[in-house]
Design a protein around this motif. Structure first.
Motif, PDB file in Angstrom:
ATOM      1  N   SER A 262       0.901  -1.286  -0.046  1.00  0.00           N
ATOM      2  CA  SER A 262       0.127   0.019   0.113  1.00  0.00           C
ATOM      3  C   SER A 262       0.889   1.159   0.001  1.00  0.00           C
ATOM      4  CB  SER A 262      -0.773   0.078   1.177  1.00  0.00           C
ATOM      5  OG  SER A 262      -1.738  -1.176   1.305  1.00  0.00           O
ATOM      6  N   GLU A 263       0.487   2.409  -0.592  1.00  0.00           N
ATOM      7  CA  GLU A 263       1.198   3.734  -0.356  1.00  0.00           C
ATOM      8  C   GLU A 263       1.025   4.082   0.981  1.00  0.00           C
ATOM      9  OE1 GLU A 263      -0.696   6.074  -3.390  1.00  0.00           O
ATOM     10  OE2 GLU A 263       0.519   4.878  -5.012  1.00  0.00           O
ATOM     11  N   TRP A 264       1.912   5.305   1.197  1.00  0.00           N
ATOM     12  CA  TRP A 264       1.932   5.940   2.167  1.00  0.00           C
ATOM     13  C   TRP A 264       0.443   6.645   2.615  1.00  0.00           C
ATOM     14  CZ3 TRP A 264       6.525   6.205   5.366  1.00  0.00           C
ATOM     15  CH2 TRP A 264       7.692   5.871   4.777  1.00  0.00           C
ATOM     16  N   THR A 265       0.019   6.265   3.831  1.00  0.00           N
ATOM     17  CA  THR A 265      -1.394   6.486   4.097  1.00  0.00           C
ATOM     18  C   THR A 265      -1.632   7.576   5.365  1.00  0.00           C
ATOM     19  OG1 THR A 265      -2.093   4.607   3.068  1.00  0.00           O
ATOM     20  CG2 THR A 265      -3.834   5.959   4.158  1.00  0.00           C
ATOM     21  N   VAL A 266      -2.219   8.696   5.196  1.00  0.00           N
ATOM     22  CA  VAL A 266      -2.637   9.596   6.402  1.00  0.00           C
ATOM     23  C   VAL A 266      -3.963   9.311   6.701  1.00  0.00           C
ATOM     24  CG1 VAL A 266      -2.704  11.967   7.225  1.00  0.00           C
ATOM     25  CG2 VAL A 266      -0.995  11.234   5.246  1.00  0.00           C
ATOM     26  N   LEU A 267      -4.131   8.949   7.945  1.00  0.00           N
ATOM     27  CA  LEU A 267      -5.489   8.713   8.486  1.00  0.00           C
ATOM     28  C   LEU A 267      -5.970   9.485   9.800  1.00  0.00           C
ATOM     29  CD1 LEU A 267      -4.190   5.561   7.859  1.00  0.00           C
ATOM     30  CD2 LEU A 267      -6.492   5.134   7.765  1.00  0.00           C
ATOM     31  N   PHE A 278       0.348   8.717  -0.537  1.00  0.00           N
ATOM     32  CA  PHE A 278       1.688   9.413  -0.999  1.00  0.00           C
ATOM     33  C   PHE A 278       2.258   8.050  -1.744  1.00  0.00           C
ATOM     34  CE2 PHE A 278       0.437  12.436   2.314  1.00  0.00           C
ATOM     35  CZ  PHE A 278       0.606  13.619   1.563  1.00  0.00           C
ATOM     36  N   THR A 279       3.172   8.495  -2.697  1.00  0.00           N
ATOM     37  CA  THR A 279       4.124   7.466  -3.226  1.00  0.00           C
ATOM     38  C   THR A 279       5.352   7.758  -2.524  1.00  0.00           C
ATOM     39  OG1 THR A 279       4.850   8.651  -4.987  1.00  0.00           O
ATOM     40  CG2 THR A 279       2.811   7.310  -5.394  1.00  0.00           C
ATOM     41  N   ASP A 280       6.294   6.809  -2.793  1.00  0.00           N
ATOM     42  CA  ASP A 280       7.618   7.009  -2.244  1.00  0.00           C
ATOM     43  C   ASP A 280       8.229   8.192  -2.786  1.00  0.00           C
ATOM     44  OD1 ASP A 280       7.926   4.738  -0.742  1.00  0.00           O
ATOM     45  OD2 ASP A 280       8.850   3.564  -2.161  1.00  0.00           O
ATOM     46  N   ASP A 281       8.150   8.594  -4.053  1.00  0.00           N
ATOM     47  CA  ASP A 281       8.823   9.866  -4.389  1.00  0.00           C
ATOM     48  C   ASP A 281       8.056  11.231  -3.918  1.00  0.00           C
ATOM     49  OD1 ASP A 281      10.394   8.474  -6.139  1.00  0.00           O
ATOM     50  OD2 ASP A 281       9.127   8.371  -7.681  1.00  0.00           O
ATOM     51  N   GLU A 282       6.807  10.948  -3.468  1.00  0.00           N
ATOM     52  CA  GLU A 282       6.161  11.987  -3.080  1.00  0.00           C
ATOM     53  C   GLU A 282       6.426  12.419  -1.426  1.00  0.00           C
ATOM     54  OE1 GLU A 282       2.068  11.960  -5.897  1.00  0.00           O
ATOM     55  OE2 GLU A 282       2.257  10.772  -3.994  1.00  0.00           O
ATOM     56  N   ILE A 283       6.745  11.483  -0.952  1.00  0.00           N
ATOM     57  CA  ILE A 283       6.999  11.743   0.719  1.00  0.00           C
ATOM     58  C   ILE A 283       8.159  11.656   1.257  1.00  0.00           C
ATOM     59  CG2 ILE A 283       6.357   9.281   1.455  1.00  0.00           C
ATOM     60  CD1 ILE A 283       4.578  10.481   3.773  1.00  0.00           C
ATOM     61  N   ARG A 284       9.204  10.912   0.756  1.00  0.00           N
ATOM     62  CA  ARG A 284      10.351  10.679   1.261  1.00  0.00           C
ATOM     63  C   ARG A 284      11.234  11.839   1.140  1.00  0.00           C
ATOM     64  NH1 ARG A 284      12.601   4.715  -0.506  1.00  0.00           N
ATOM     65  NH2 ARG A 284      12.807   5.804  -2.423  1.00  0.00           N
ATOM     66  N   VAL A 285      12.027  12.002   1.947  1.00  0.00           N
ATOM     67  CA  VAL A 285      13.158  13.037   1.784  1.00  0.00           C
ATOM     68  C   VAL A 285      14.389  12.624   0.653  1.00  0.00           C
ATOM     69  CG1 VAL A 285      15.012  14.376   3.278  1.00  0.00           C
ATOM     70  CG2 VAL A 285      12.807  13.586   4.546  1.00  0.00           C
ATOM     71  N   LYS A 286      14.795  13.477   0.134  1.00  0.00           N
ATOM     72  CA  LYS A 286      15.464  13.112  -1.112  1.00  0.00           C
ATOM     73  C   LYS A 286      16.646  12.333  -0.804  1.00  0.00           C
ATOM     74  CE  LYS A 286      17.705  15.086  -5.167  1.00  0.00           C
ATOM     75  NZ  LYS A 286      18.086  16.517  -5.612  1.00  0.00           N
ATOM     76  N   ASN A 287      17.078  11.392  -1.270  1.00  0.00           N
ATOM     77  CA  ASN A 287      18.051  10.396  -1.211  1.00  0.00           C
ATOM     78  C   ASN A 287      18.050   9.708   0.160  1.00  0.00           C
ATOM     79  OD1 ASN A 287      19.171  11.099  -3.566  1.00  0.00           O
ATOM     80  ND2 ASN A 287      20.114  12.888  -2.724  1.00  0.00           N
ATOM     81  N   THR A 288      16.686   9.620   0.711  1.00  0.00           N
ATOM     82  CA  THR A 288      16.649   8.726   2.040  1.00  0.00           C
ATOM     83  C   THR A 288      15.590   7.699   1.826  1.00  0.00           C
ATOM     84  OG1 THR A 288      15.348  10.266   3.317  1.00  0.00           O
ATOM     85  CG2 THR A 288      17.381  10.910   3.175  1.00  0.00           C
ATOM     86  N   THR A 290      13.384   7.867   4.515  1.00  0.00           N
ATOM     87  CA  THR A 290      12.910   8.515   5.915  1.00  0.00           C
ATOM     88  C   THR A 290      11.688   9.533   5.116  1.00  0.00           C
ATOM     89  OG1 THR A 290      14.499   8.616   7.095  1.00  0.00           O
ATOM     90  CG2 THR A 290      12.838   9.843   7.727  1.00  0.00           C
ATOM     91  N   PRO A 291      10.310   9.297   5.751  1.00  0.00           N
ATOM     92  CA  PRO A 291       9.388  10.108   4.975  1.00  0.00           C
ATOM     93  C   PRO A 291       9.273  11.848   5.643  1.00  0.00           C
ATOM     94  CG  PRO A 291       8.369   8.960   6.997  1.00  0.00           C
ATOM     95  CD  PRO A 291       9.875   8.285   6.348  1.00  0.00           C
ATOM     96  N   ASP A 292       8.963  12.588   4.971  1.00  0.00           N
ATOM     97  CA  ASP A 292       8.879  14.109   5.390  1.00  0.00           C
ATOM     98  C   ASP A 292       7.524  14.343   5.841  1.00  0.00           C
ATOM     99  OD1 ASP A 292       8.493  16.815   5.710  1.00  0.00           O
ATOM    100  OD2 ASP A 292       9.356  17.274   3.760  1.00  0.00           O
ATOM    101  N   LEU A 293       7.464  14.442   7.200  1.00  0.00           N
ATOM    102  CA  LEU A 293       5.993  14.556   7.860  1.00  0.00           C
ATOM    103  C   LEU A 293       5.206  15.889   7.700  1.00  0.00           C
ATOM    104  CD1 LEU A 293       7.228  12.588  10.972  1.00  0.00           C
ATOM    105  CD2 LEU A 293       6.277  11.648   9.231  1.00  0.00           C
TER     106      LEU A 293
END
Length: 314
Positions: A262-267, A278-288, A290-293
């Protein structure tokens, strides 16, 4: 009837029946005013790859479907089951592009707002016990006795001798080894799975990445990485399971969950409504990995504010 069965067996033997179509599954999601759909794919057989044979040895089952939606676990036991299923699904994924079989799993072991609860010694010890308990469940889930791959459980090079001894006592079905002094690579096999419990030093993370990228083992799983920075785990890794409580006005107002595939999901914590994905490309901090919250926090804050406005209008 017997003749019909004989014909079917003949067709199968001759390879005439060599393709199938996955059940129709269309996902419809709205994000930013746009509708996105994912249709089913046709799969054609005719041979079995070496990768398929290797994966079948692990007997992982189907795991989560691509169209499944992440949900807030109602208990620690449900959370553990979600995490194990997600890790299994991530292991089954064939690495593509720059990805490597390095899988991360992160959640508050005590159900608190951070990995160590309130920071007290008692809370720290409880968190250690909880991480060992999850590692024990994970080993059983990955290698149910008497079948399954060999599991190596590595404890952080910063772990105390008493903690390693406790892990050896509690974790059954896997070989528990300390990372102090490095890893004896001669005891590893390309079919092994390595589980690293709360790695916390730069050398711990380097060992994990090396084992995953070199092909020395089948997969490496990181459980609740500690003292992690942006260089600890590369973007080529996969976040198998992630559970993060999101606070607003000093209370838990929502959750960010990633339960692979599943994609990253905010509930919303109250309505359980999905506020965004969100997809990985949309939420992860660049080159990590780790998600940007920040965006997740804004979605939760907006949901709480809108609910308060509606309540005042009643």
């Amino acid at each position: 009837m017997i003749v019909l069965l004989l014909k079917l067996c003949l067709f199968a033997k001759c390879g005439l029946v060599n393709s199938f179509t996955t059940p129709s599954a269309v996902r419809i999601q709205q994000r930013g005013g746009k509708i996105r759909t994912t249709a089913s794919k046709r799969v054609t057989g005719g041979g079995i790859s070496n990768d398929s044979v290797a994966l079948s040895m692990f007997n992982f089952g189907s795991g989560n479907s691509k169209g499944s939606v992440a949900s807030i676990p109602k208990s620690n036991n449900e959370r553990d089951n979600q995490a194990i299923d997600a890790i299994k699904a991530a292991i089954k994924k064939k690495p593509s592009g720059k990805s490597i079989p390095l899988i991360e799993c992160e959640f508050p072991p005590l159900g608190a707002l951070n990995k160590l609860g309130d920071g007290s010694l008692r809370s720290t010890l409880e968190a250690e016990d909880a991480n060992i308990a999850f590692a024990s469940k994970l080993v059983k889930g990955l290698a149910p006795f008497p079948f399954g791959p060999k599991i190596n459980v590595f404890m952080s090079s910063a772990a105390s001798n008493s903690y390693v001894t406790k892990a050896k006592t509690k974790i059954k079905g896997g070989q528990v080894l300390p990372l102090k002094g490095g890893v004896d690579e001669e005891v590893l096999s390309e079919k092994d799975i390595c589980v690293m419990v709360t790695p916390s030093t730069r050398s711990d993370y380097q060992i994990a990445e090396k084992l995953a990228s070199s092909g020395q083992v089948f997969a490496v799983i990181i459980v609740n990485a500690f003292a992690k920075d942006q260089k600890s785990i590369p973007s080529s890794a996969t976040m198998g399971y992630f559970l993060k409580p999101l606070t607003y006005n000093s209370q838990i107002a929502g959750f960010l969950i990633r339960s692979y595939p599943s994609e990253w999901t905010v509930l919303d914590a109250f309505s359980k409504e999905v506020l965004g994905t969100f997809t990985d490309d949309e939420i992860r901090v660049k080159n990590t990995n780790t998600p940007d919250l920040r965006q997740s926090g804004k979605l939760v804050q907006s949901s709480v504010d809108q609910r308060a406005i509606r309540a005042r209008q009643l």
